[in-house]
Write a protein that holds these residues in place. Sequence first.
Motif, mmCIF file in Angstrom:
data_model
loop_
_atom_site.group_PDB
_atom_site.id
_atom_site.type_symbol
_atom_site.label_atom_id
_atom_site.label_comp_id
_atom_site.label_asym_id
_atom_site.label_seq_id
_atom_site.Cartn_x
_atom_site.Cartn_y
_atom_site.Cartn_z
ATOM 1 N N GLY A 178 -11.934 16.442 5.236
ATOM 2 C CA GLY A 178 -12.283 17.254 4.077
ATOM 3 C C GLY A 178 -11.310 17.141 2.931
ATOM 4 N N ASP A 179 -10.109 16.585 3.175
ATOM 5 C CA ASP A 179 -9.151 16.396 2.095
ATOM 6 C C ASP A 179 -9.474 15.120 1.322
ATOM 7 N N THR A 180 -8.682 14.841 0.308
ATOM 8 C CA THR A 180 -8.906 13.682 -0.547
ATOM 9 C C THR A 180 -7.969 12.552 -0.145
ATOM 10 N N LEU A 181 -8.544 11.411 0.157
ATOM 11 C CA LEU A 181 -7.766 10.218 0.497
ATOM 12 C C LEU A 181 -7.496 9.424 -0.776
ATOM 13 N N VAL A 182 -6.242 9.125 -1.041
ATOM 14 C CA VAL A 182 -5.870 8.295 -2.188
ATOM 15 C C VAL A 182 -4.904 7.235 -1.699
ATOM 16 N N LEU A 183 -5.316 5.977 -1.768
ATOM 17 C CA LEU A 183 -4.461 4.849 -1.431
ATOM 18 C C LEU A 183 -4.318 3.977 -2.667
ATOM 19 N N GLN A 184 -3.100 3.538 -2.920
ATOM 20 C CA GLN A 184 -2.843 2.661 -4.055
ATOM 21 C C GLN A 184 -2.327 1.326 -3.538
ATOM 22 N N ILE A 189 0.846 -1.189 0.000
ATOM 23 C CA ILE A 189 0.000 0.000 0.000
ATOM 24 C C ILE A 189 0.884 1.242 0.000
ATOM 25 N N VAL A 190 0.615 2.145 -0.930
ATOM 26 C CA VAL A 190 1.295 3.441 -0.959
ATOM 27 C C VAL A 190 0.228 4.512 -1.024
ATOM 28 N N HIS A 191 0.572 5.716 -0.629
ATOM 29 C CA HIS A 191 -0.386 6.819 -0.640
ATOM 30 C C HIS A 191 0.003 7.801 -1.724
ATOM 31 N N ALA A 192 -1.012 8.446 -2.296
ATOM 32 C CA ALA A 192 -0.763 9.438 -3.341
ATOM 33 C C ALA A 192 -1.677 10.637 -3.182
ATOM 34 N N GLY A 193 -2.312 10.769 -2.036
ATOM 35 C CA GLY A 193 -3.247 11.870 -1.828
ATOM 36 C C GLY A 193 -2.674 12.940 -0.942
ATOM 37 N N GLN A 194 -3.577 13.633 -0.223
ATOM 38 C CA GLN A 194 -3.185 14.780 0.591
ATOM 39 C C GLN A 194 -2.877 14.338 2.020
ATOM 40 N N ALA A 195 -1.993 13.370 2.163
ATOM 41 C CA ALA A 195 -1.658 12.887 3.494
ATOM 42 C C ALA A 195 -0.773 13.896 4.211
ATOM 43 N N CYS A 196 -1.025 14.033 5.541
ATOM 44 C CA CYS A 196 -0.151 14.882 6.340
ATOM 45 C C CYS A 196 1.152 14.149 6.629
ATOM 46 N N VAL A 197 1.026 12.863 6.980
ATOM 47 C CA VAL A 197 2.215 12.079 7.302
ATOM 48 C C VAL A 197 1.831 10.613 7.256
ATOM 49 N N VAL A 198 2.762 9.774 6.858
ATOM 50 C CA VAL A 198 2.610 8.328 6.972
ATOM 51 C C VAL A 198 3.737 7.847 7.861
ATOM 52 N N LYS A 199 3.392 7.236 8.977
ATOM 53 C CA LYS A 199 4.404 6.842 9.943
ATOM 54 C C LYS A 199 4.192 5.404 10.369
ATOM 55 N N GLU A 200 5.218 4.831 10.956
ATOM 56 C CA GLU A 200 5.123 3.492 11.508
ATOM 57 C C GLU A 200 4.735 3.608 12.971
ATOM 58 N N ASP A 201 3.700 2.888 13.366
ATOM 59 C CA ASP A 201 3.189 2.952 14.725
ATOM 60 C C ASP A 201 3.195 1.547 15.314
ATOM 61 N N ASN A 202 3.764 1.415 16.495
ATOM 62 C CA ASN A 202 3.810 0.121 17.180
ATOM 63 C C ASN A 202 4.455 -0.954 16.306
ATOM 64 N N ILE A 203 5.633 -0.669 15.839
ATOM 65 C CA ILE A 203 6.512 -1.584 15.110
ATOM 66 C C ILE A 203 6.029 -1.836 13.681
ATOM 67 N N SER A 204 4.842 -2.448 13.518
ATOM 68 C CA SER A 204 4.447 -2.891 12.185
ATOM 69 C C SER A 204 3.207 -2.195 11.647
ATOM 70 N N GLU A 205 2.551 -1.365 12.426
ATOM 71 C CA GLU A 205 1.304 -0.759 11.985
ATOM 72 C C GLU A 205 1.574 0.554 11.263
ATOM 73 N N ARG A 206 1.093 0.660 10.035
ATOM 74 C CA ARG A 206 1.259 1.881 9.265
ATOM 75 C C ARG A 206 0.065 2.784 9.503
ATOM 76 N N VAL A 207 0.339 4.053 9.752
ATOM 77 C CA VAL A 207 -0.708 5.027 10.061
ATOM 78 C C VAL A 207 -0.624 6.153 9.033
ATOM 79 N N TYR A 208 -1.753 6.418 8.395
ATOM 80 C CA TYR A 208 -1.866 7.458 7.368
ATOM 81 C C TYR A 208 -2.699 8.571 7.989
ATOM 82 N N THR A 209 -2.106 9.726 8.166
ATOM 83 C CA THR A 209 -2.786 10.856 8.803
ATOM 84 C C THR A 209 -3.233 11.844 7.732
ATOM 85 N N ILE A 210 -4.520 12.225 7.795
ATOM 86 C CA ILE A 210 -5.085 13.099 6.780
ATOM 87 C C ILE A 210 -6.082 14.035 7.436
ATOM 88 N N ARG A 211 -6.225 15.218 6.875
ATOM 89 C CA ARG A 211 -7.144 16.219 7.412
ATOM 90 C C ARG A 211 -8.556 15.971 6.900
#
Length: 955
Positions: free
Chosen positions: A53-59, A29-51
């Motif tokens: 009203g913005d547009t979420l795009v996940l590929q 999974i990669v992101h291509a939208g208006q993400a604020c940040v993509v970070k690793e949380d708790n070792i293996s969990e990926r977290v996509y932070t977005i505001r």
Amino acid sequence: MEVTCLLLLALIPFHCRGQGVYAPAQAQIVHAGQACVVKEDNISERVYTIREGDTLVLQCLVTGHPRPQVRWTKTAGSASDKFQETSVFNETLRIERIARTQGGRYYCKAENGVGVPAIKSIRVDVQYLDEPVLTVHQTVSDVRGNFYQEKTVFLRCTVNSNPPARFIWKRGSDTLSHSQDNGVDIYEPLYTQGETKVLKLKNLRPQDYASYTCQVSVRNVCGIPDKAITFRLTNTTAPPALKLSVNETLVVNPGENVTVQCLLTGGDPLPQLQWSHGPGPLPLGALAQSGTLSIPSVQARDSGYYNCTATNNVGNPAKKTVNLLVRSMKNATFQITPDVIKESENIQLGQDLKLSCHVDAVPQEKVTYQWFKNGKPARMSKRLLVTRNDPELPAVTSSLELIDLHFSDYGTYLCVASFPGAPVPDLSVEVNISSETVPPTISVPKGRAVVTVREGSPAELQCEVRGKPRPPVLWSRVDKEAALLPSGLPLEETPDGKLRLEHVSRDMSGTYRCQTARYNGFNVRPREAQVQLNVQFPPEVEPSSQDVRQALGRPVLLRCSLLRGSPQRIASAVWRFKGQLLPPPPAVPVAAEAPDHSELRLDAVTRDSSGSYECSISNDVGSATCLFQVSAKAYSPEFYFDTPNPTRSHKLSKNYSYVLQWTQREPGAVDPLLNYRLSVRQLNQHNAMVKAIPVRRVEKGQLLEYILTDLRVPHSYEVRLTPYTTFGAGDMASRIIHYTEPINSPNLSDNTCHFEDEKICGYTQDLTDNFDWTRQNALTQNPKRSPNTGPPTDISGTPEGYYMFIETSRPRELGDRARLVSPLYNASAKFYCVSFFYHMYGKHIGSLNLLVRSRNKGALDTHAWSLSGNKGNVWQQAHVPINPSGPFQIIFEGVRGSGYLGDIAIDDVTLKKGECPRKQMDPNKVVVMPGSGAPRQPHPQLWGPMVIFLLALQR
């Protein structure tokens, strides 16, 4: 088996590879939208932070062969394992204007039938900050006197946010804290919804009468700005207080106009008034304005509770409620209780008899009842009693009790219900008591115990009631306790005992109960009967459609099976070929059970026997069809999408080649493949180039390859591939190929960046410069751009070709720098040559610099080449030798000159190992822009020479 490729020439456009290219799906999974940040949380969990009203795009980037199918699903949160009902079948998941409720864990599931599916997930965290709400409260222990004569005041600030908000309290413009003012206390209360902070003003002082601001912040995460709310505290601040112009219970007649005033008796700031109705909204036509509620021509349906609420964020809201009752009566019913002590269900002389009368009324307690016998008012006596509110009957029910029933008590009794003095019509019900008055019996008419109808038609279920009087019949489902009747009700009353159903469906099949009601008749145990409803429906068969492939001359067995139907049997089975009736298949032996399928055997597949076969199965209600498409044609090819670096650009032209790879789906199912027909067409063009590609003995999983040459940068192409056998053309497969810039470390092969792809070969904008380079072509140029500067097209002279340039118009100033940084390269040679084309046209041209950033001992930038001033409306080429000592990057730096006529452009950047050519300029590579009279290079043709090859397989 050993695979051998025999070559006739040094270059071949087609060859084969060994088995084993079928591979299970892999996903990322990669992101291509208006993400604020993509970070690793708790070792293996990926977290996509977005505001919000913005547009979420996940590929979901997938590999595997055949090409995996992608499905997106979502859970409500990390703790839930239940997927939502809706799924998205696409590699890209796009959500416009994402809401906070759409946060949670998103799953990408990729599967291609090989191995187990690949599942990847990412948690989407939607960030938001609502407007804060500020309320003011007094100490709970003392409610006497003026509000702010109390010594302690609480200002409560609440906000909904993600992440948790930070609170700042201010008095005027001064920030408040425990340490700076002993008269305040700031704390977070327990058990509150949302984020809450309380400002406690202890021992209220004169300086505490001021303006207080609650500022909330999520520390600019996702660019969300801070928000604030202000409240002015004075010595007159008070909570709202109300009074009504009418009593809390208001009884009116239908048709009257109702007006209720809600009057403010206190509150500072001035409270806001709002009217509401429960249940449901305010009636249609009602008007609520400035605390006055008006309902014109009120009706019974307008009855209910009307609430007036005053709020000013001080204390608790003030609320007053009016219970509006519109007089009405409906549903007059009676009951005959033949024996008060319930030992008998029949009317007998000498027993006590009770007649009961009830209406549904508003207000219920205001209803009056009057009894008549044979048209005259019933007279009270020791043997005739009238009672009210019998505990065994509904509230406000009138009962007439006949003690020790005599023959003279037989007659017609009339119960009249009324609202005295109100313009509401009376309701009455009549009961006849005689020796013929008997309790009910219920039965199903002969031949009606089982009702069979076809799906979609109406049905009528009937029960007959005998007795005097005859009560209504109540219908319900028997075999499906939780199921409702088609009307949506658990019980349905029918006065004539007939339940009428329209457009019955198969789920209505089952047992229905009919029973006598205990009203409008005898108050005794209900009598019951049952009716069975059978809904017949056409058969369902499998397969509904099947593609049957077989080699020429081989037999085929076609089978059409009955899955379900009512009745569950095959009445007839008819086979057709291309619409023409075929002879019936052999009959099933009499001793055998009723068949649940029909079969047709073809002794040999031929060109004449290939085509469409239909099997129509009937069960006397309807029919269903199995469709078989029989042929010996080959299945479609399966394009291979995981080819490493399929695009190869060419240094001497704006052309590229593409490595096309595929496998053949189930090649052993039909006759051996003879060749492929390849068609290549540039998108938005009509003409296509067609070539034949001969093959021999293609096996399942064998990777085939063909190199498409002389494709024009940056155009995309549609490729069609059709297999051929002795039967003829097979199924065609098509795909679109796009040009992408190669991103490789320098090697001995060509590595030219034409900037035709949005990824611009991995180049990035330097974050420490003043402005950025811009990618554009002649079609995307600003029509109002500055004249007499910049190139009209790229080096190829085509309007579609892209290049990189710097725009020097305002707000750019003298000396502003724009830097374009290459990917990091590993130094595997002593010398490299950087070749590129530049365009420096305009009287205010500044400088173009080439820098080398060495990474072996920190980042060190050194100048390798520089050029300044106007060089004319022409593309020119430069060759710059560099000798990096370790990993390195090259940087193109454009410097703004003294004015806006100073646009600088670059194109076709090449990095190669070895020394630069001694001749720094290639005359064939100098391109003069239109207007100079010099010709451009001709465009190469789409297809170059093709070669003939021979593919041999040797065991």
